[in-house]
Scaffold this motif. Sequence first.
Motif, PDB file in Angstrom:
ATOM      1  N   ILE A  91       0.842  -1.208   0.000  1.00 40.55           N
ATOM      2  CA  ILE A  91       0.000   0.000   0.000  1.00 40.55           C
ATOM      3  C   ILE A  91       0.877   1.258   0.000  1.00 40.55           C
ATOM      4  CG2 ILE A  91      -1.630   1.333   1.386  1.00 40.55           C
ATOM      5  CD1 ILE A  91      -2.893  -1.284   2.262  1.00 40.55           C
ATOM      6  N   SER A  92       1.938   1.261   0.789  1.00 42.85           N
ATOM      7  CA  SER A  92       2.820   2.426   0.872  1.00 42.85           C
ATOM      8  C   SER A  92       3.509   2.688  -0.457  1.00 42.85           C
ATOM      9  CB  SER A  92       3.859   2.217   1.969  1.00 42.85           C
ATOM     10  OG  SER A  92       3.249   1.990   3.223  1.00 42.85           O
TER      11      SER A  92
ATOM     12  N   LEU B  73      -3.655 -13.486  -4.349  1.00 39.56           N
ATOM     13  CA  LEU B  73      -4.529 -13.127  -3.236  1.00 39.56           C
ATOM     14  C   LEU B  73      -4.274 -11.701  -2.761  1.00 39.56           C
ATOM     15  CD1 LEU B  73      -6.663 -13.933  -1.161  1.00 39.56           C
ATOM     16  CD2 LEU B  73      -4.820 -14.879   0.265  1.00 39.56           C
ATOM     17  N   VAL B  74      -3.005 -11.313  -2.635  1.00 41.72           N
ATOM     18  CA  VAL B  74      -2.673  -9.964  -2.174  1.00 41.72           C
ATOM     19  C   VAL B  74      -3.183  -8.922  -3.165  1.00 41.72           C
ATOM     20  CG1 VAL B  74      -0.773  -8.362  -1.725  1.00 41.72           C
ATOM     21  CG2 VAL B  74      -0.693 -10.676  -0.802  1.00 41.72           C
TER      22      VAL B  74
ATOM     23  N   LEU C  65      -5.721  -5.898  -2.317  1.00 42.51           N
ATOM     24  CA  LEU C  65      -5.407  -4.495  -2.585  1.00 42.51           C
ATOM     25  C   LEU C  65      -6.475  -3.849  -3.476  1.00 42.51           C
ATOM     26  CD1 LEU C  65      -1.551  -4.740  -3.233  1.00 42.51           C
ATOM     27  CD2 LEU C  65      -2.688  -3.835  -1.201  1.00 42.51           C
ATOM     28  N   SER C  66      -6.890  -4.562  -4.523  1.00 42.72           N
ATOM     29  CA  SER C  66      -7.924  -4.029  -5.404  1.00 42.72           C
ATOM     30  C   SER C  66      -9.249  -3.897  -4.673  1.00 42.72           C
ATOM     31  CB  SER C  66      -8.086  -4.925  -6.638  1.00 42.72           C
ATOM     32  OG  SER C  66      -6.911  -4.941  -7.416  1.00 42.72           O
TER      33      SER C  66
ATOM     34  N   TRP D  43     -10.178  -9.463 -10.569  1.00 40.24           N
ATOM     35  CA  TRP D  43     -11.124 -10.118  -9.655  1.00 40.24           C
ATOM     36  C   TRP D  43     -11.361  -9.277  -8.411  1.00 40.24           C
ATOM     37  CZ3 TRP D  43      -8.119 -15.258 -10.509  1.00 40.24           C
ATOM     38  CH2 TRP D  43      -8.540 -15.840 -11.715  1.00 40.24           C
ATOM     39  N   GLY D  44     -10.318  -8.641  -7.918  1.00 36.27           N
ATOM     40  CA  GLY D  44     -10.485  -7.787  -6.751  1.00 36.27           C
ATOM     41  C   GLY D  44     -11.369  -6.591  -7.038  1.00 36.27           C
TER      42      GLY D  44
END
Length: 299
Positions: free
Chosen positions: A146-147, A227-228, A232-233, A246-247
């Motif tokens: 995220i950062s 998965l990550v 995040l999305s 998908w996110g």
Amino acid sequence: MRRLGMFKNALRKVFANGSVRLGGGVLLLLILMSIFAPWLGTIDPTMLDPGSQNLLPGTTNVFMTLDGDEFEHFFLMGSDSLGRDIWSRTLYGGRVSITLGISVALLAVFFGTVAGLLSGYFRWVDAVMMRVMDGFMSIPAILFAISLIAMFGNALVIVVTAIAIPSIPRIARLVRSVVLSVREEPYVEAAIALDTPVWKILLRHILPNATAPLIVQGTYVCAEAILVEAILSFLGVGMPVEAATWGNIMAEGRSQFNAYPHMVLLPGIFLVLTILSVNILGDGLRDSLDPKFSKRSDK
């Protein structure tokens, strides 16, 4: 010829494993579906139609494009709040998610292998390199991603890099442990005594011993990266909102989950199947390539 025979035996042993066949088969099917998305999806995933909003799965409706063209379309997985076909968006989303997962795995394995080889072979590098790796491991992967995305943007290259960096220390420690155990072997000491170049010792004598665990670890990194990225999305800090991932698809449907749960559940099934198939494939490769697990399964 001997190496070719050993390679064929290893392949035969790998494909004889049921987990490899199951996980690899499902993953191959999902990859093919993503590759042939233009033909399986039958419609542009970005096309909007206000008259086709929030349709249930299995609904046939007249789709109107922005140019005024009309055609009858079957919404296999329904539509979202903007009238976009969820089935087409899910297929195209597989392209992004699977490509990102493979890219992260390759990037993490490459840099992790280089760091592990140097750290394990040169003691003076080890003291510095492992402290750097400890520093990266102390930062939560999602927080780090995220950062980095917040500072440099959410382009695909940035997202891949942000997810790959926290995975590098795990690969580096794995390769380092192999190097430390192999470095004292007689054939390595003989190569050193013959004044063999360091790069040749690392690549020809040491790295092959880490190939099997690297392949297995790479599959787990790939599954974790997919998965990550979805997390995040889903949080709105991953890939651009307009991108079909998908996110993003699940994030767009969460506000209407109570009324239209298919907007989240159906893309989520593809996400779960992909991660599960990669993990099953990794378990099968571990059982086939790791001598400890191979002996345990033979008993």
